[in-house]
Design a protein around this motif. Structure first.
Motif: not given
Ligand SMILES: NC(=O)c1ccc[n+]([C@@H]2O[C@H](COP(=O)([O-])OP(=O)(O)OC[C@H]3O[C@@H](n4cnc5c(N)ncnc54)[C@H](OP(=O)(O)O)[C@@H]3O)[C@@H](O)[C@H]2O)c1
Length: 299
Positions: A233-262
């Protein structure tokens, strides 16, 4: 003062090069000229250059890949740190080693850890990467056991910089490509801008009175730290402010189990950095200010 840097093309190595104090003569080496897993090369490099200090910015940092590539991870993060320590000891050289918050498991005796980890707290790594870095800490301390006044181990967390691959740059890319993103919201830690860590390493190089294990990350303002979701969320706010992002997109909070990694990651790895902040008499850098400064470099 002469300082030898290993792994100079990495995030930290690059920031060390950009911020070398004028009073220091530094030699920057990368993996092809100084492969730290080659014990003979390590000894001859340190003997020939004869530095006062070595800063080891080299590491195997691919946390997930390390699960299937154990030998390479342990070779770079453990055995090689032993070679550096041995060569430093033989040549009377101070060694600054960088380690990780992933030496901790995020659990207290009764459940989830809620208090920031102190340098002396019990470690229990959950991943090959975390364990390999811990083994490196151990080998260094064993080698230097009778020269305990000549090394500093700095554990850091969630490192990013404008160079190299990291969470900030990945998020900016995905936020420009996708129409929504799911981000893990149940792992808490503290981001660290590699430029801030480089400054710490230079200070430690010049403070032979500071020895042992230290913690350093940017400050989040609370013992809870922030989650990867908060960071995004902090990256998106700053990205918009500094012109690195054109538009905001929805960011959804997920849990670790929904994003399994090795590799398993600690649910909580916030570190208490007071020992180092007090020793160096510094105010901790606020994570949002450091993020803004790094993203300014990108823009
Ligand atoms: N990144 C994080 O989120 C994070 C978090 C906590 C702690 N840390 C620690 O912070 C330190 C700096 O990390 P970083 O993010 O700057 O790492 P990085 O960007 O991945 O850079 C590591 C560097 O080490 C070099 N290297 C790998 N194997 C080597 C070898 N055998 N000999 C010499 N150099 C070798 C790599 O060179 P090649 O590319 O040529 O192999 C690379 O330039 C590391 O100790 C890391 O464990 C990082």
């Amino acid at each position: 003062m002469k300082v030898l840097i290993t792994g100079c093309k990495g995030q930290l190595g690059n920031e060390l090069r950009l911020s070398c104090p004028p009073s220091i003569e530094a030699i920057y080496t990368h993996s092809t000229e100084l492969d730290i897993t080659n014990e003979i090369t390590v000894l001859s490099f340190i003997t020939d250059f004869n530095p006062d200090v070595v800063i080891n910015a080299a590491a195997y940092t691919a946390v997930d890949k390390a699960e299937a590539d154990k030998d390479a991870a342990y070779a770079v993060n453990a055995a090689a740190v032993g070679y550096l320590a041995k060569a430093c000891k033989q040549n009377n050289v101070r060694l600054i080693q960088v380690s990780t918050d992933f030496v901790f498991n995020g659990n207290s005796v009764d459940g989830m850890q809620l208090t920031p980890y102190l340098p002396e707290d019990t470690v229990n790594p959950l991943s090959v990467y975390g364990d390999s870095k811990y083994q490196g800490e151990q080998l260094l301390q064993q080698e230097m056991s009778d020269k305990a006044d000549s090394f500093a181990i700095v554990r850091t967390s969630w490192l990013y910089s404008s160079q190299g691959n990291n969470f900030v740059k990945t998020m900016l890319r995905l936020m420009n490509e996708k129409d929504h993103l799911g981000i893990v919201a149940d792992q808490y830690g503290a981001p660290t801008w590699a430029a801030n860590l480089a400054s710490i390493c230079w200070q430690l190089a010049q403070r032979a009175d500071l020895n042992g294990i230290f913690h350093y990350s940017n400050a989040t303002g609370s013992d809870q730290g922030i989650s990867w979701y908060d960071f995004a969320c902090g990256i998106q706010v700053e990205g918009i402010k500094q012109g690195l992002l054109n538009a905001t997109i929805p960011l959804n909070a997920i849990i670790t189990a929904d994003y399994p990694t090795p590799a398993m990651r600690p649910a909580y790895s916030v570190m208490n950095c007071s020992k180092l902040n007090q020793a160096l008499n510094i105010e901790p850098n606020d994570w949002k200010e450091s993020l803004a400064a790094m993203m300014k470099q990108l823009s």
